[in-house]
Design a protein around this motif. Structure first.
Motif, PDB file in Angstrom:
ATOM      1  N   ILE A 231       0.892  -1.149   0.000  1.00 32.09           N
ATOM      2  CA  ILE A 231       0.000   0.000   0.000  1.00 32.09           C
ATOM      3  C   ILE A 231       0.931   1.200   0.000  1.00 32.09           C
ATOM      4  CG2 ILE A 231      -1.648   1.340   1.352  1.00 32.09           C
ATOM      5  CD1 ILE A 231      -2.793  -1.319   2.338  1.00 32.09           C
ATOM      6  N   PHE A 232       0.670   2.160  -0.868  1.00 29.81           N
ATOM      7  CA  PHE A 232       1.515   3.335  -1.028  1.00 29.81           C
ATOM      8  C   PHE A 232       0.776   4.567  -0.522  1.00 29.81           C
ATOM      9  CE2 PHE A 232       2.237   0.315  -4.408  1.00 29.81           C
ATOM     10  CZ  PHE A 232       3.614   0.224  -4.514  1.00 29.81           C
ATOM     11  N   PHE A 233       1.450   5.386   0.259  1.00 33.08           N
ATOM     12  CA  PHE A 233       0.934   6.695   0.633  1.00 33.08           C
ATOM     13  C   PHE A 233       1.777   7.708  -0.129  1.00 33.08           C
ATOM     14  CE2 PHE A 233      -0.388   4.050   4.135  1.00 33.08           C
ATOM     15  CZ  PHE A 233      -1.658   4.511   4.421  1.00 33.08           C
ATOM     16  N   LEU A 234       1.146   8.496  -0.981  1.00 35.93           N
ATOM     17  CA  LEU A 234       1.883   9.439  -1.816  1.00 35.93           C
ATOM     18  C   LEU A 234       2.265  10.676  -1.014  1.00 35.93           C
ATOM     19  CD1 LEU A 234      -0.107   9.270  -5.172  1.00 35.93           C
ATOM     20  CD2 LEU A 234       1.944   8.013  -4.504  1.00 35.93           C
ATOM     21  N   VAL A 235       3.544  10.830  -0.782  1.00 37.69           N
ATOM     22  CA  VAL A 235       4.070  12.017  -0.117  1.00 37.69           C
ATOM     23  C   VAL A 235       4.194  13.134  -1.145  1.00 37.69           C
ATOM     24  CG1 VAL A 235       6.057  12.960   1.143  1.00 37.69           C
ATOM     25  CG2 VAL A 235       5.315  10.605   1.558  1.00 37.69           C
ATOM     26  N   LYS A 236       4.572  12.740  -2.369  1.00 32.25           N
ATOM     27  CA  LYS A 236       4.749  13.683  -3.474  1.00 32.25           C
ATOM     28  C   LYS A 236       4.457  12.928  -4.759  1.00 32.25           C
ATOM     29  CE  LYS A 236       8.437  15.918  -5.931  1.00 32.25           C
ATOM     30  NZ  LYS A 236       9.684  15.390  -6.384  1.00 32.25           N
TER      31      LYS A 236
ATOM     32  N   ASP B  82      -8.552   5.834 -12.453  1.00 33.52           N
ATOM     33  CA  ASP B  82      -8.340   6.777 -11.361  1.00 33.52           C
ATOM     34  C   ASP B  82      -7.053   7.555 -11.550  1.00 33.52           C
ATOM     35  OD1 ASP B  82      -9.118   8.071  -9.054  1.00 33.52           O
ATOM     36  OD2 ASP B  82      -9.062   6.294  -7.793  1.00 33.52           O
ATOM     37  N   PHE B  83      -7.054   8.743 -10.977  1.00 29.52           N
ATOM     38  CA  PHE B  83      -5.851   9.553 -10.800  1.00 29.52           C
ATOM     39  C   PHE B  83      -5.722   9.767  -9.299  1.00 29.52           C
ATOM     40  CE2 PHE B  83      -7.262  10.820 -15.049  1.00 29.52           C
ATOM     41  CZ  PHE B  83      -6.081  10.731 -15.770  1.00 29.52           C
ATOM     42  N   LEU B  84      -4.538   9.572  -8.762  1.00 30.26           N
ATOM     43  CA  LEU B  84      -4.319   9.787  -7.334  1.00 30.26           C
ATOM     44  C   LEU B  84      -3.155  10.745  -7.161  1.00 30.26           C
ATOM     45  CD1 LEU B  84      -5.019   6.120  -6.576  1.00 30.26           C
ATOM     46  CD2 LEU B  84      -6.298   7.997  -5.584  1.00 30.26           C
ATOM     47  N   PHE B  85      -3.266  11.578  -6.127  1.00 33.07           N
ATOM     48  CA  PHE B  85      -2.335  12.683  -5.947  1.00 33.07           C
ATOM     49  C   PHE B  85      -1.714  12.671  -4.553  1.00 33.07           C
ATOM     50  CE2 PHE B  85      -5.789  14.009  -8.832  1.00 33.07           C
ATOM     51  CZ  PHE B  85      -5.048  14.218  -9.990  1.00 33.07           C
ATOM     52  N   GLU B  86      -0.821  13.615  -4.352  1.00 29.09           N
ATOM     53  CA  GLU B  86      -0.159  13.780  -3.065  1.00 29.09           C
ATOM     54  C   GLU B  86      -1.169  13.702  -1.920  1.00 29.09           C
ATOM     55  OE1 GLU B  86       1.915  17.562  -0.951  1.00 29.09           O
ATOM     56  OE2 GLU B  86       2.691  17.038  -2.939  1.00 29.09           O
ATOM     57  N   GLY B  87      -0.837  12.893  -0.913  1.00 31.25           N
ATOM     58  CA  GLY B  87      -1.715  12.721   0.236  1.00 31.25           C
ATOM     59  C   GLY B  87      -2.675  11.558   0.101  1.00 31.25           C
ATOM     60  N   ASP B  88      -2.767  10.963  -1.093  1.00 27.21           N
ATOM     61  CA  ASP B  88      -3.675   9.837  -1.312  1.00 27.21           C
ATOM     62  C   ASP B  88      -2.992   8.506  -1.003  1.00 27.21           C
ATOM     63  OD1 ASP B  88      -5.863  11.341  -2.148  1.00 27.21           O
ATOM     64  OD2 ASP B  88      -5.350  11.193  -4.270  1.00 27.21           O
TER      65      ASP B  88
ATOM     66  N   ILE C  95       2.756   9.384 -12.952  1.00 27.63           N
ATOM     67  CA  ILE C  95       2.653  10.401 -13.996  1.00 27.63           C
ATOM     68  C   ILE C  95       3.447  11.644 -13.610  1.00 27.63           C
ATOM     69  CG2 ILE C  95       0.541   9.550 -15.053  1.00 27.63           C
ATOM     70  CD1 ILE C  95      -1.041  11.613 -13.453  1.00 27.63           C
ATOM     71  N   GLU C  96       4.071  11.578 -12.443  1.00 26.59           N
ATOM     72  CA  GLU C  96       5.041  12.555 -11.966  1.00 26.59           C
ATOM     73  C   GLU C  96       6.044  11.760 -11.140  1.00 26.59           C
ATOM     74  OE1 GLU C  96       3.072  16.731 -10.818  1.00 26.59           O
ATOM     75  OE2 GLU C  96       2.559  15.118  -9.442  1.00 26.59           O
ATOM     76  N   ASP C  97       7.192  12.349 -10.849  1.00 28.17           N
ATOM     77  CA  ASP C  97       8.098  11.702  -9.906  1.00 28.17           C
ATOM     78  C   ASP C  97       7.367  11.531  -8.588  1.00 28.17           C
ATOM     79  OD1 ASP C  97      10.131  11.704 -11.787  1.00 28.17           O
ATOM     80  OD2 ASP C  97      11.133  13.472 -10.950  1.00 28.17           O
ATOM     81  N   ILE C  98       7.580  10.392  -7.948  1.00 23.43           N
ATOM     82  CA  ILE C  98       6.847  10.062  -6.725  1.00 23.43           C
ATOM     83  C   ILE C  98       7.800   9.813  -5.565  1.00 23.43           C
ATOM     84  CG2 ILE C  98       5.480   8.215  -5.630  1.00 23.43           C
ATOM     85  CD1 ILE C  98       3.908   8.008  -8.181  1.00 23.43           C
TER      86      ILE C  98
END
Length: 187
Positions: A44-49, A66-72, A93-96
């Motif tokens: 499970i990943f929590f997107l910090v960035k 879906d699209f998921l962003f920082e904080g998701d 779709i961006e550096d993570i």
């Protein structure tokens, strides 16, 4: 890190210490996959960035779900809980920068901690809620409204996202999305 996790579940200091030992940090460059279709999801990943696009292939065509962003929180959850190959791919779709919870360590935490069980329940509730909201939006809002909601979450990234990916997410043809984008930019 604790603040991000706390947005899903709050833990006492002692519980946080035990839980935080399970967490890993990892970077993913734009274009890389957090999970590929056919792979069993192990995190499970929590997107910090950063941001992801979750999609599946059918008859050689990509369908963005879906699209998921920082904080998701991001995962191929069906695969994660069933231990079956994933039906979706999750692509950066961006550096993570992400915090990862490995499957087996989470299972052990579930067994050894009441808080672990609570975390598992809250993760399941998060995914159920997200799925229901998506289904309801597809049935009860217009493509224009769904596009506006995406723009509210991350306008810069959505402007840069390929029309073909956005249109499958919105459930419309690319030509219709082009009209929506033009209308949206005028307002």
């Amino acid at each position: 890190m604790r603040e991000l996790i706390a947005s899903f579940v709050s833990l006492a200091d002692e519980e946080w210490l035990a839980f935080s030992k399970l967490l890993l940090q990892k970077s993913f460059p734009k274009g890389s996959f957090l999970c590929r279709e056919g792979q069993i999801e192990n995190h499970i990943f929590f997107l910090v960035k950063g941001a992801t696009r979750n999609y599946f292939l059918k008859d050689g065509k990509e369908f963005t779900v879906d699209f998921l962003f920082e904080g998701d929180m991001v995962t191929a959850y069906y695969s994660f809980i069933t231990r079956e190959p994933s039906m979706i791919a999750i692509q950066a779709i961006e550096d993570i920068e992400a915090i990862l919870i490995p499957y087996q360590l989470l299972q052990d935490f579930y067994l050894n901690s009441h808080s672990g069980e609570r975390i598992g329940r809250l993760i399941a509730e998060f995914h159920y809620k997200k799925r229901l909201e998506r289904e309801m939006a597809l049935l009860s809002t217009t493509a224009e409204e769904r596009y506006a909601q995406l723009m509210d979450r991350n306008p810069e990234l959505i402007r840069k996202t390929a029309v073909k990916h956005l249109s499958t997410y919105l459930g419309i043809q690319p030509e219709s999305l082009s009209r929506i984008r033009k209308s949206y930019s005028r307002n």
